[in-house]
Scaffold this motif. Structure first.
Motif, PDB file in Angstrom:
ATOM      1  N   UNK A 135      26.352  14.466 -18.210  1.00  0.00           N
ATOM      2  CA  UNK A 135      26.269  13.284 -17.347  1.00  0.00           C
ATOM      3  C   UNK A 135      25.099  13.413 -16.373  1.00  0.00           C
ATOM      4  N   UNK A 136      24.966  14.576 -15.731  1.00  0.00           N
ATOM      5  CA  UNK A 136      23.891  14.783 -14.759  1.00  0.00           C
ATOM      6  C   UNK A 136      22.522  14.693 -15.431  1.00  0.00           C
ATOM      7  N   UNK A 137      22.389  15.321 -16.607  1.00  0.00           N
ATOM      8  CA  UNK A 137      21.114  15.263 -17.335  1.00  0.00           C
ATOM      9  C   UNK A 137      20.793  13.824 -17.725  1.00  0.00           C
ATOM     10  N   UNK A 138      21.794  13.089 -18.202  1.00  0.00           N
ATOM     11  CA  UNK A 138      21.575  11.700 -18.616  1.00  0.00           C
ATOM     12  C   UNK A 138      21.142  10.835 -17.439  1.00  0.00           C
ATOM     13  N   UNK A 139      21.817  10.994 -16.302  1.00  0.00           N
ATOM     14  CA  UNK A 139      21.473  10.211 -15.112  1.00  0.00           C
ATOM     15  C   UNK A 139      20.055  10.538 -14.646  1.00  0.00           C
ATOM     16  N   UNK A 140      19.698  11.814 -14.648  1.00  0.00           N
ATOM     17  CA  UNK A 140      18.360  12.229 -14.218  1.00  0.00           C
ATOM     18  C   UNK A 140      17.286  11.643 -15.129  1.00  0.00           C
ATOM     19  N   UNK A 141      17.526  11.668 -16.443  1.00  0.00           N
ATOM     20  CA  UNK A 141      16.545  11.127 -17.389  1.00  0.00           C
ATOM     21  C   UNK A 141      16.394   9.617 -17.230  1.00  0.00           C
ATOM     22  N   UNK A 142      17.522   8.936 -17.008  1.00  0.00           N
ATOM     23  CA  UNK A 142      17.473   7.482 -16.800  1.00  0.00           C
ATOM     24  C   UNK A 142      16.698   7.157 -15.524  1.00  0.00           C
ATOM     25  N   UNK A 143      16.970   7.923 -14.455  1.00  0.00           N
ATOM     26  CA  UNK A 143      16.236   7.722 -13.207  1.00  0.00           C
ATOM     27  C   UNK A 143      14.730   7.903 -13.413  1.00  0.00           C
ATOM     28  N   UNK A 144      14.360   8.982 -14.082  1.00  0.00           N
ATOM     29  CA  UNK A 144      12.943   9.241 -14.323  1.00  0.00           C
ATOM     30  C   UNK A 144      12.302   8.118 -15.128  1.00  0.00           C
ATOM     31  N   UNK A 145      12.988   7.671 -16.149  1.00  0.00           N
ATOM     32  CA  UNK A 145      12.434   6.630 -17.027  1.00  0.00           C
ATOM     33  C   UNK A 145      12.243   5.318 -16.274  1.00  0.00           C
ATOM     34  N   UNK A 146      13.226   4.961 -15.445  1.00  0.00           N
ATOM     35  CA  UNK A 146      13.166   3.688 -14.718  1.00  0.00           C
ATOM     36  C   UNK A 146      12.173   3.754 -13.564  1.00  0.00           C
ATOM     37  N   UNK A 147      12.244   4.827 -12.763  1.00  0.00           N
ATOM     38  CA  UNK A 147      11.412   4.909 -11.568  1.00  0.00           C
ATOM     39  C   UNK A 147       9.941   5.143 -11.896  1.00  0.00           C
ATOM     40  N   UNK A 148       9.648   5.875 -12.970  1.00  0.00           N
ATOM     41  CA  UNK A 148       8.250   6.131 -13.321  1.00  0.00           C
ATOM     42  C   UNK A 148       7.521   4.871 -13.728  1.00  0.00           C
ATOM     43  N   UNK A 149       8.263   3.863 -14.164  1.00  0.00           N
ATOM     44  CA  UNK A 149       7.625   2.592 -14.523  1.00  0.00           C
ATOM     45  C   UNK A 149       7.051   1.887 -13.302  1.00  0.00           C
ATOM     46  N   UNK A 150       7.589   2.192 -12.129  1.00  0.00           N
ATOM     47  CA  UNK A 150       7.144   1.536 -10.901  1.00  0.00           C
ATOM     48  C   UNK A 150       5.961   2.259 -10.258  1.00  0.00           C
ATOM     49  N   UNK A 151       5.624   3.417 -10.773  1.00  0.00           N
ATOM     50  CA  UNK A 151       4.552   4.181 -10.159  1.00  0.00           C
ATOM     51  C   UNK A 151       3.187   3.577 -10.479  1.00  0.00           C
ATOM     52  N   UNK A 164       0.826  -1.221   0.000  1.00  0.00           N
ATOM     53  CA  UNK A 164       0.000   0.000   0.000  1.00  0.00           C
ATOM     54  C   UNK A 164       0.855   1.263   0.000  1.00  0.00           C
ATOM     55  N   UNK A 165       1.653   1.413   1.062  1.00  0.00           N
ATOM     56  CA  UNK A 165       2.374   2.673   1.261  1.00  0.00           C
ATOM     57  C   UNK A 165       3.347   2.989   0.129  1.00  0.00           C
ATOM     58  N   UNK A 166       4.265   2.085  -0.105  1.00  0.00           N
ATOM     59  CA  UNK A 166       5.314   2.380  -1.087  1.00  0.00           C
ATOM     60  C   UNK A 166       4.773   2.577  -2.505  1.00  0.00           C
ATOM     61  N   UNK A 167       3.859   1.733  -2.984  1.00  0.00           N
ATOM     62  CA  UNK A 167       3.332   1.975  -4.343  1.00  0.00           C
ATOM     63  C   UNK A 167       2.632   3.323  -4.482  1.00  0.00           C
ATOM     64  N   UNK A 168       1.939   3.765  -3.412  1.00  0.00           N
ATOM     65  CA  UNK A 168       1.175   5.004  -3.512  1.00  0.00           C
ATOM     66  C   UNK A 168       2.038   6.258  -3.318  1.00  0.00           C
ATOM     67  N   UNK A 169       3.211   6.109  -2.727  1.00  0.00           N
ATOM     68  CA  UNK A 169       4.108   7.269  -2.611  1.00  0.00           C
ATOM     69  C   UNK A 169       5.238   7.179  -3.636  1.00  0.00           C
ATOM     70  N   UNK A 170       5.082   6.279  -4.600  1.00  0.00           N
ATOM     71  CA  UNK A 170       6.116   6.099  -5.626  1.00  0.00           C
ATOM     72  C   UNK A 170       6.449   7.384  -6.382  1.00  0.00           C
ATOM     73  N   UNK A 171       5.449   8.230  -6.742  1.00  0.00           N
ATOM     74  CA  UNK A 171       5.796   9.489  -7.417  1.00  0.00           C
ATOM     75  C   UNK A 171       6.692  10.393  -6.560  1.00  0.00           C
ATOM     76  N   UNK A 172       6.458  10.402  -5.255  1.00  0.00           N
ATOM     77  CA  UNK A 172       7.285  11.205  -4.355  1.00  0.00           C
ATOM     78  C   UNK A 172       8.675  10.574  -4.206  1.00  0.00           C
ATOM     79  N   UNK A 173       8.729   9.258  -4.248  1.00  0.00           N
ATOM     80  CA  UNK A 173      10.008   8.555  -4.226  1.00  0.00           C
ATOM     81  C   UNK A 173      10.829   8.908  -5.462  1.00  0.00           C
ATOM     82  N   UNK A 174      10.170   8.971  -6.609  1.00  0.00           N
ATOM     83  CA  UNK A 174      10.853   9.344  -7.855  1.00  0.00           C
ATOM     84  C   UNK A 174      11.434  10.749  -7.764  1.00  0.00           C
ATOM     85  N   UNK A 175      10.622  11.686  -7.285  1.00  0.00           N
ATOM     86  CA  UNK A 175      11.081  13.069  -7.150  1.00  0.00           C
ATOM     87  C   UNK A 175      12.279  13.151  -6.214  1.00  0.00           C
ATOM     88  N   UNK A 176      12.179  12.486  -5.066  1.00  0.00           N
ATOM     89  CA  UNK A 176      13.262  12.539  -4.084  1.00  0.00           C
ATOM     90  C   UNK A 176      14.545  11.924  -4.618  1.00  0.00           C
TER      91      UNK A 176
END
Length: 286
Positions: A268-284, A199-211
């Motif tokens: 490098x920073x932009x690439x890492x941020x985009x990869x993080x967003x792409x991977x983590x948003x799939x779990x939301x 319950x908790x982790x799946x529903x706060x996944x968008x906030x986890x992605x941002x953090x």
């Protein structure tokens, strides 16, 4: 309508000009100089991509990248784990909950430089004295004086100062969860661990992605805490990319070379941020 448009332009154009003059133009200028041999003064000549090639051949630069990635990844993981635990604890029905929330947010209000100097005193004087008096060998020496362990001190400081902001976002995420979900889980006999993962982790996944993305980006750009706590030492053991660019560009006559380094690091920073967003948003949860 014309009056509204005129007011809009009067508000936007000055802000745009200020942003362009103090941000966009210097960035463009830095990219331009990265293809030259400019030292920050005097004349210059074009050298093509020579500076970019030399960055990948520079052992000091590669060492700084290695430290920065190790520090940023470790700090990002730890600060998010601690922040989630604190947020869950503060979200529970306990006394003085609002007071505790304000207390946990205080570190984020304090200046990073001030906090760094305080921690430097703690690591160099306070903890060694306690360790010697209690006979604890691990605490008897200054951790910042060890090339192998100084980075741990930087991580401890960074996590302590950064956890407040992450906790605030997680608290906002927890506030969006309907308590009826937990009541239904209790009826089904779900345990605390099961409720967190289902319950908790799946529903706060968008906030986890941002953090995760914001924390990683901020830690990759670490400068203040390192310059105040270790000055990049011992030697270059805790020298981050930002610190290397600053020292080489403004103190070492390597303006063009470090401009190329800055461009690479930006990519490098932009690439890492985009990869993080792409991977983590799939779990939301959609």
């Amino acid at each position: 309508m014309k009056t509204k448009n005129r007011t809009y332009l009067l508000m936007v154009i000055p802000a745009f000009l200020i942003f362009f003059v103090f941000h966009t133009f210097p960035a463009i200028q830095g990219i331009f100089y990265s293809f030259t041999d400019y030292k920050g003064y005097g004349s210059w000549d074009f050298v093509g991509i020579k500076n970019y090639i030399n960055v990948f051949l520079d052992e000091r630069a590669l060492g700084a990248y290695g430290f920065t990635f190790k520090f940023a990844i470790t700090a990002t993981i730890i600060v998010n784990i601690i922040s989630v635990l604190i947020a869950i604890g503060l979200n529970a029905n306990i006394k003085f909950r609002k007071t505790l929330r304000a207390t946990y947010f205080l570190p984020f209000i304090l200046s990073m430089l001030i906090v760094s100097y305080i921690f430097k005193f703690i690591f160099t004087n306070f903890l060694p004295e306690i360790g010697q008096s209690l006979g604890i060998e691990a605490l008897s020496t200054n951790i910042l004086g060890s090339p192998e362990h100084a980075w741990i001190g930087v991580v401890i400081l960074t996590v302590w100062q950064s956890a407040a902001f992450n906790t605030l976002l997680y608290l906002a995420g927890l506030a969006t969860i309907d308590n009826e979900l937990y009541e239904a889980a209790n009826i089904d006999g779900a345990g605390s661990w099961s409720k967190f993962w289902k319950i908790t982790f799946p529903l706060i996944a968008p906030f986890f992605t941002i953090n995760m993305v914001v924390a990683m980006k901020n830690f990759l750009m670490a400068f203040d805490q390192i310059i105040a706590l270790t000055e990049g030492g011992p030697g270059t053991a805790t020298e981050s990319i930002s610190l290397l660019i600053y020292r080489g560009g403004f103190e070492g006559g390597q303006f063009a070379y470090q401009s190329a380094n800055a461009v690479i690091y930006f990519v490098v920073i932009v690439a890492i941020s985009l990869i993080q967003l792409r991977v983590l948003e799939r779990r939301e949860v959609k």
